[in-house]
Design an enzyme around this catalytic site. Structure first.
Site, PDB file in Angstrom:
ATOM      1  CB  CYS A 177      -0.925  -0.025   1.226  1.00 19.96           C
ATOM      2  SG  CYS A 177      -1.980   1.420   1.330  1.00 19.96           S
ATOM      3  CB  CYS A 219      -0.714   2.440   4.114  1.00 16.24           C
ATOM      4  SG  CYS A 219      -2.155   1.771   3.308  1.00 16.24           S
ATOM      5  CG  ASP A 220       3.042   1.061   4.503  1.00 13.15           C
ATOM      6  OD1 ASP A 220       2.556   1.548   5.540  1.00 13.15           O
ATOM      7  OD2 ASP A 220       2.864  -0.121   4.165  1.00 13.15           O
TER       8      ASP A 220
END
Ligand SMILES: Cc1cc2nc3c(=O)[nH]c(=O)nc-3n(C[C@H](O)[C@H](O)[C@H](O)COP(=O)(O)OP(=O)(O)OC[C@H]3O[C@@H](n4cnc5c(N)ncnc54)[C@H](O)[C@@H]3O)c2cc1C
Length: 305
Positions: free
Chosen positions: A134, A137-138
């Site tokens: 992701c 997200c990261d």
């Protein structure tokens, strides 16, 4: 005695919430069970630009809660709970969850799919320590650092392009000669100076100490091996349908996807499937939502028979 609903939906993605909205709006007592958090795969989509009604695009993390709210406005109930098993008892569908048993006369399976694994050394070990699925997200954890994206489809290029907003470089490693992503994404990827490609190449190992430091590569045509220093490894090599909990009750195709007719009916009376989990799905948000609506209408009709 376990609670009994008219319709239970498994999976809180675009398909599940749309089914929930239609079922609850038809005054059916409806429960949706979701094992993680509302939204499903949309939570991995940083910017969705092909969902109708959002001409400027929409972030996945915004769309997920909107889908949930719209269904709950009509009275759909929702529980965060995983379904482990399913059986049919005299026409009633009995679901084993981590909160006990729940029962319904009709069931809609909208469990989508999960990221496929490479099954190479380091893949499990470095999850959360450099291995991710992701970008939104990261990505920010890899500010100004080199990363690798594995895969050549829409998700790989979409996420790779998103990563270029944070990282110093993205190397896309793809085992084939050509990308399978749509033309628009290919054009954007080739025009982005931070993105380079290694075609006909596979990643054979992910290595490091406490965090990822490099990947080992192999050219599938020449057999030549090399190492690439990276701190992040983003894997987008396809999806595996979430159908393991069905234990053979509902027929699947050879890819593990649920077989349905055009009304989303499986061959088990009162069990329907919608979205990415079903065979022949086009695996897009809009088609998942469409499947959800079709499945709910068919389930309501089944309850009236
Ligand atoms: C990186 C990426 C980018 C994408 N970009 C786009 C895009 O730009 N446009 C587009 O149209 N599509 C895009 N897609 C595809 C789109 O996200 C999917 O087609 C769509 O979200 C599928 O919805 P779904 O409801 O069928 O399944 P999912 O969204 O997968 O939802 C299924 C839900 O079921 C839950 N679940 C599974 N098993 C159980 C169980 N046993 N018990 C309880 N809950 C369970 C899961 O936790 C999940 O929340 C993208 C996908 C990815 C991965």
């Amino acid at each position: 005695m376990a609670s009994e609903y008219d319709i239970i939906i498994i999976g809180g993605g675009a398909a599940g919430f749309t089914a929930g909205m239609y079922a609850a709006r038809d005054r059916c007592r409806t429960l949706l069970l979701e094992r993680f958090s509302a939204g499903g795969q949309v939570l991995n989509c940083p910017h969705i630009e092909n969902y109708p009604g959002f001409p400027d695009g929409v972030a996945g993390y915004s769309l997920g809660p909107l889908l949930q709210q719209q269904a709950m406005n009509f009275g759909m109930e929702m529980k965060l709970s995983e379904v482990y098993n399913l059986r049919v008892d005299g026409g009633v569908k009995v679901l084993q969850t981590d909160d006990g048993e729940v029962r319904a006369r009709a069931l809609i399976i909208a469990t989508g799919s999960s990221f496929s694994k490479l099954n190479i050394p380091g893949e499990e070990e470095f999850v959360g320590k450099g291995v991710s699925h992701c970008a939104s997200c990261d990505g920010a954890f890899f500010m100004d650092q080199p990363v690798v994206v594995i895969g050549g489809g829409d998700a790989a290029l979409d996420e790779g392009l998103h990563l270029t907003e944070y990282v110093s470089s993205v190397t896309v490693v793809h085992r084939r000669e050509d990308l399978s992503a749509c033309r628009l994404l290919r054009e954007r990827a080739h025009a982005n100076e931070k993105l380079t490609f290694r075609f006909n190449t596979v990643v054979t190992a992910i290595e490091g100490n406490s965090e990822v430091q490099r990947v080992q590569l192999e050219d599938v045509k020449t057999g030549e091996r090399s190492a690439l220093d990276v701190t992040g490894v983003f894997i987008f090599i396809g999806l595996t349908p979430n159908t393991q909990f069905l234990n053979g009750l509902v027929p699947l195709n050879d890819k593990g996807q649920i077989v349905t007719d055009l009304s989303m009916r499986t061959s088990v009376p009162g069990i329907f499937a919608a979205g990415d989990v079903r065979a022949e799905s086009s695996r897009q948000l809009v088609s998942a939502a469409g499947d959800g609506a079709t499945a709910a209408l068919a389930a309501v009709q089944y309850l009236r028979m």
